[in-house]
Enzyme design. Structure first.
Site, mmCIF file in Angstrom:
data_model
loop_
_atom_site.group_PDB
_atom_site.id
_atom_site.type_symbol
_atom_site.label_atom_id
_atom_site.label_comp_id
_atom_site.label_asym_id
_atom_site.label_seq_id
_atom_site.Cartn_x
_atom_site.Cartn_y
_atom_site.Cartn_z
ATOM 1 N N CYS A 13 -22.799 0.805 -39.348
ATOM 2 C CA CYS A 13 -21.545 0.060 -39.366
ATOM 3 C C CYS A 13 -21.488 -0.863 -40.574
ATOM 4 O O CYS A 13 -20.427 -1.299 -40.982
ATOM 5 C CB CYS A 13 -21.415 -0.736 -38.076
ATOM 6 S SG CYS A 13 -22.924 -1.549 -37.566
ATOM 7 N N HIS A 14 -22.626 -1.128 -41.180
ATOM 8 C CA HIS A 14 -22.645 -2.022 -42.349
ATOM 9 C C HIS A 14 -21.999 -1.358 -43.566
ATOM 10 O O HIS A 14 -21.727 -1.996 -44.557
ATOM 11 C CB HIS A 14 -24.087 -2.426 -42.656
ATOM 12 C CG HIS A 14 -24.994 -1.285 -42.924
ATOM 13 N ND1 HIS A 14 -25.756 -0.681 -41.945
ATOM 14 C CD2 HIS A 14 -25.252 -0.612 -44.063
ATOM 15 C CE1 HIS A 14 -26.443 0.308 -42.490
ATOM 16 N NE2 HIS A 14 -26.152 0.379 -43.774
ATOM 17 N N TYR B 4 -12.147 0.108 -42.874
ATOM 18 C CA TYR B 4 -11.681 0.243 -41.492
ATOM 19 C C TYR B 4 -10.405 1.083 -41.482
ATOM 20 O O TYR B 4 -10.214 1.941 -40.633
ATOM 21 C CB TYR B 4 -11.395 -1.141 -40.899
ATOM 22 C CG TYR B 4 -12.601 -2.029 -40.863
ATOM 23 C CD1 TYR B 4 -13.527 -1.913 -39.830
ATOM 24 C CD2 TYR B 4 -12.833 -2.982 -41.857
ATOM 25 C CE1 TYR B 4 -14.645 -2.717 -39.784
ATOM 26 C CE2 TYR B 4 -13.938 -3.795 -41.810
ATOM 27 C CZ TYR B 4 -14.854 -3.668 -40.776
ATOM 28 O OH TYR B 4 -15.956 -4.477 -40.741
ATOM 29 N N GLU C 68 -29.274 -0.268 -49.989
ATOM 30 C CA GLU C 68 -28.725 1.088 -50.111
ATOM 31 C C GLU C 68 -28.302 1.382 -51.555
ATOM 32 O O GLU C 68 -27.949 2.498 -51.902
ATOM 33 C CB GLU C 68 -27.519 1.237 -49.189
ATOM 34 C CG GLU C 68 -27.888 1.183 -47.711
ATOM 35 C CD GLU C 68 -28.523 2.482 -47.244
ATOM 36 O OE1 GLU C 68 -28.155 3.520 -47.773
ATOM 37 O OE2 GLU C 68 -29.393 2.421 -46.367
ATOM 38 N N ASN D 69 -20.792 -1.495 -31.016
ATOM 39 C CA ASN D 69 -21.889 -0.736 -31.629
ATOM 40 C C ASN D 69 -23.082 -0.499 -30.714
ATOM 41 O O ASN D 69 -24.130 -1.063 -30.943
ATOM 42 C CB ASN D 69 -22.347 -1.456 -32.902
ATOM 43 C CG ASN D 69 -23.235 -0.549 -33.732
ATOM 44 O OD1 ASN D 69 -23.279 0.644 -33.517
ATOM 45 N ND2 ASN D 69 -23.950 -1.120 -34.653
#
Length: 104
Positions: free
Chosen positions: A54-55, A24, A83, A46
């Site tokens: 955003c993850h 952030y 991912e 979001n």
DNA sequence: CGCTTGACACCGT
DNA sequence: AACGGTGCCAAGC
């Protein structure tokens, strides 16, 4: 003209490549501001679902942080694992290595 | 227009 | 090294 804080945040996060993560604070830093709290607020809203990953945004200490989407933090971790980012005990494995340095 | 809140960060103990 | 308290910025009511 969208020049709203949230929109800028979304734009930056969209640039984060798969398998990478950022913080952030880094996002705020990219915008030349210290509103890391506002960044989280923006992601919380979001309005753009999977388009804005955003993850891939976590805390500066490597912890996962939060996730307002369905499934909560659990789901967030699952996506990160998918991912290729391993998460153990709510912490990013090799956090610094997976960290994506934003241009600025 | 002003107070409160918040998907955090930093410093002190 | 871990926990708690305080501070920063923008958005919402």
């Amino acid at each position: 003209m969208p020049s709203k804080f949230c929109d800028k945040v979304y734009g930056i996060i969209k640039k984060i490549p798969p398998g990478r993560i950022t913080t952030y604070k880094e996002v705020a830093r990219c915008l030349n501001t210290r509103a890391y709290r506002a960044v989280g607020a923006a992601l919380k809203a979001n309005p753009h679902a999977p388009e804005v990953p955003c993850h891939r945004v976590v805390k500066s200490d490597g912890s996962i942080g939060g996730y307002s989407a369905k499934g909560g933090v659990k789901k967030k971790i699952m996506i990160l694992e998918d991912e290729g980012v391993h998460v153990c005990g709510g912490r990013i494995d090799s956090f610094k290595r997976r960290f994506f340095r934003l241009g600025k």
